[in-house]
Design a protein around this motif. Structure first.
Motif, PDB file in Angstrom:
ATOM      1  N   ARG A  81      18.471  41.648 -17.324  1.00 20.16           N
ATOM      2  CA  ARG A  81      17.997  40.795 -16.234  1.00 20.16           C
ATOM      3  C   ARG A  81      16.895  41.540 -15.480  1.00 20.16           C
ATOM      4  N   ARG A  82      15.679  41.108 -15.632  1.00 18.24           N
ATOM      5  CA  ARG A  82      14.573  41.792 -14.962  1.00 18.24           C
ATOM      6  C   ARG A  82      14.468  41.333 -13.509  1.00 18.24           C
ATOM      7  N   ASP A 142      25.754  42.865 -21.915  1.00 18.91           N
ATOM      8  CA  ASP A 142      24.954  41.951 -21.104  1.00 18.91           C
ATOM      9  C   ASP A 142      23.543  41.808 -21.651  1.00 18.91           C
ATOM     10  N   SER A 171      24.922  44.393 -13.907  1.00 17.35           N
ATOM     11  CA  SER A 171      23.993  43.823 -14.882  1.00 17.35           C
ATOM     12  C   SER A 171      24.072  42.306 -14.951  1.00 17.35           C
ATOM     13  N   LYS A 172      25.101  41.714 -14.355  1.00 18.92           N
ATOM     14  CA  LYS A 172      25.190  40.250 -14.325  1.00 18.92           C
ATOM     15  C   LYS A 172      24.310  39.651 -13.228  1.00 18.92           C
ATOM     16  N   THR A 204      20.353  37.939  -4.778  1.00 19.38           N
ATOM     17  CA  THR A 204      20.557  38.157  -6.211  1.00 19.38           C
ATOM     18  C   THR A 204      20.939  36.835  -6.863  1.00 19.38           C
ATOM     19  N   ARG A 206      20.528  39.413 -11.082  1.00 19.78           N
ATOM     20  CA  ARG A 206      19.078  39.624 -11.082  1.00 19.78           C
ATOM     21  C   ARG A 206      18.626  39.797  -9.638  1.00 19.78           C
ATOM     22  N   PHE A 236      24.615  35.696 -13.157  1.00 20.65           N
ATOM     23  CA  PHE A 236      24.720  35.182 -14.516  1.00 20.65           C
ATOM     24  C   PHE A 236      26.088  35.571 -15.077  1.00 20.65           C
ATOM     25  N   THR A 260      12.920  39.888 -10.204  1.00 21.09           N
ATOM     26  CA  THR A 260      11.892  38.861 -10.054  1.00 21.09           C
ATOM     27  C   THR A 260      10.629  39.515  -9.512  1.00 21.09           C
TER      28      THR A 260
END
Length: 429
Positions: free
Chosen positions: A190-191, A187, A274-275, A420, A277, A423, A193
């Motif tokens: 993804r930080r 992956d 991990s997909k 969330t 954010r 992605f 927000t």
């Protein structure tokens, strides 16, 4: 002689003229025959060719429409719904220790001796839990159970998921943890927000991303290099060495289910795949999904499937795992009491028997920790497809402990989508 030659030339020219004339007559005959034949065949003269052309066009259009109909329909779009968070973390009031939650002591098996003297024994991260030990572990009482991180006898190699001592020391100080993982460079990073995360949470919540060496190299090559403190944005990057399973998906279940073991002082934890954010403040998430509902575990229902029978078929249809392994697991569960989901049953214990397990909010209570260990042990014993084992684990835990409640809140999938952003995995791109 000259006269005879001239006569021969004249005869030759005459024959040539006759041949040309005959060829011309034959050609005209075939042209007339072709035109007459077309008229006879179409009963409408040459203009009927236009009709034939129209029929061919209609046929081609019909074929195109038929091909379009055979194409897979577009996926249904699932949209988020409103989540009424409180206005600010400044108004948060953590509830006192709730007496409704069951209280008992859980210890964890840390070491196993050789079961037999044969040469085939191998140390295993999940240990070698017998079926008898497995059944006993479902009883909510003070006991020592298998829950990962089991080492083998002296002289055997480590069983995996090895962390640096500095990272373990840092994680032991966390009272609230948000965690995720990327193994096998599967992956992008993804930080969370940052603008929606309060200063309070930035200072008091641990954001930990577990990665292996392959992923760390890949992230660095893409410009995501940890700073002097080991951070990339809000994520504290924790390197995992000696992964316990060849299957990266199964390795990912370690931080997913065993946050109470990785963060031993933590009272709450949030897991996100991990997909995803994170698009909301973690303390507001805990207040909404746990405190407000008086729950110790929160997970969303699946967006389209609710019965394990459906989930089994879908996993096999998409070749998510070895079919024989899925069948063995499913047969075992059916023989041990797994039932079909029936939404019309007024005594149904959950709104769905299939979760969307990418987002989990937990209080680290004894019952929540026990359920997490049990669910992990099912994944360790069978397939990494945790949606197949969720309902079985939950229903068996409830069935064997009628005098102890497990307060699990299954919320709507649209609420998960509100906090969330989803992605595609790197491998899916």
């Amino acid at each position: 002689m000259r006269q005879r030659r001239q006569d021969n030339i004249g005869i030759s020219n005459l024959k040539s003229d006759e041949l040309v004339h005959n060829s011309f007559v034959e050609m005209m005959f075939f042209i007339c025959l072709a035109i007459f034949g077309l008229k006879m065949h179409f009963h409408g003269g040459i203009s009927s060719l236009d009709h034939v052309e129209e029929e061919l066009m209609v046929h081609n259009v019909s074929q195109h429409v038929s091909q379009q109909q055979r194409k897979k329909p577009h996926r249904q779009r699932y949209i988020p719904c409103e989540v009424p968070f409180i206005d600010s973390v400044n108004y948060l009031r953590e509830p006192m220790d709730n007496n409704k939650f069951a209280h008992f002591y859980l210890g964890y098996a840390e070491r196993e001796e050789r079961i037999s003297q044969n040469d085939t024994f191998e140390a295993h991260f999940g240990g070698h839990q017998t079926l008898e030990e497995r059944d006993k572990s479902y009883h909510a009482r003070s006991q020592t159970i298998h829950c990962g991180f089991v080492s083998g006898p002296d002289g055997f190699p480590g069983t995996g998921f090895e962390l640096d001592e500095k990272d373990k020391k840092y994680m032991s100080t966390c009272s609230v943890a948000v965690s995720s993982c990327i193994f096998g460079s599967s992956d992008f990073l993804r930080r969370p927000t940052s603008k929606v995360i309060s200063e309070y949470s930035k200072k008091n919540v641990c954001f930990v991303m577990f990665v292996d060496e392959q992923t760390l190299v890949k992230l660095s090559a893409e410009g995501n290099v940890p700073d002097d403190k080991g951070n990339i944005g809000l994520w504290k990057i924790v390197l995992v060495r000696n992964l316990p399973y060849e299957d990266m998906r199964k390795t990912g279940k370690v931080p997913k289910f065993l946050s109470h073991r990785l963060f031993p002082s933590s009272r709450y934890s949030i897991w996100l795949d991990s997909k995803l954010r994170l698009n909301a403040d973690p303390m507001l998430i805990i207040e909404y999904f746990l405190w407000r509902t008086v729950s110790e575990y929160a997970i969303s229902n699946h967006y389209s499937r609710h019965c394990v029978w459906e989930e089994v078929l879908q996993n096999k249809r998409l070749n998510k795992y070895n079919h024989t392994a899925i069948d063995e697991q499913f047969s075992f569960y059916q023989s041990d009491g797994l039932i079909k989901f029936d939404p019309s049953d007024p005594k149904i214990l959950l709104p769905s028997f299939v979760p969307e397990g990418s987002f989990i909010i937990r209080a680290h209570t004894p019952m929540s920790n026990l359920f997490s260990c049990l669910w992990f042990n099912e994944v360790d014993r069978f397939t990494s497809r945790d949606q197949l084992s969720f309902a079985y684990t939950y229903l068996k835990l409830k069935r064997l402990n009628p005098d102890k409640q497990f307060y699990l809140h299954m919320f709507k999938d649209c609420e998960r989508r509100a906090v969330t952003k989803l992605f595609h995995h790197r491998m899916d791109n």
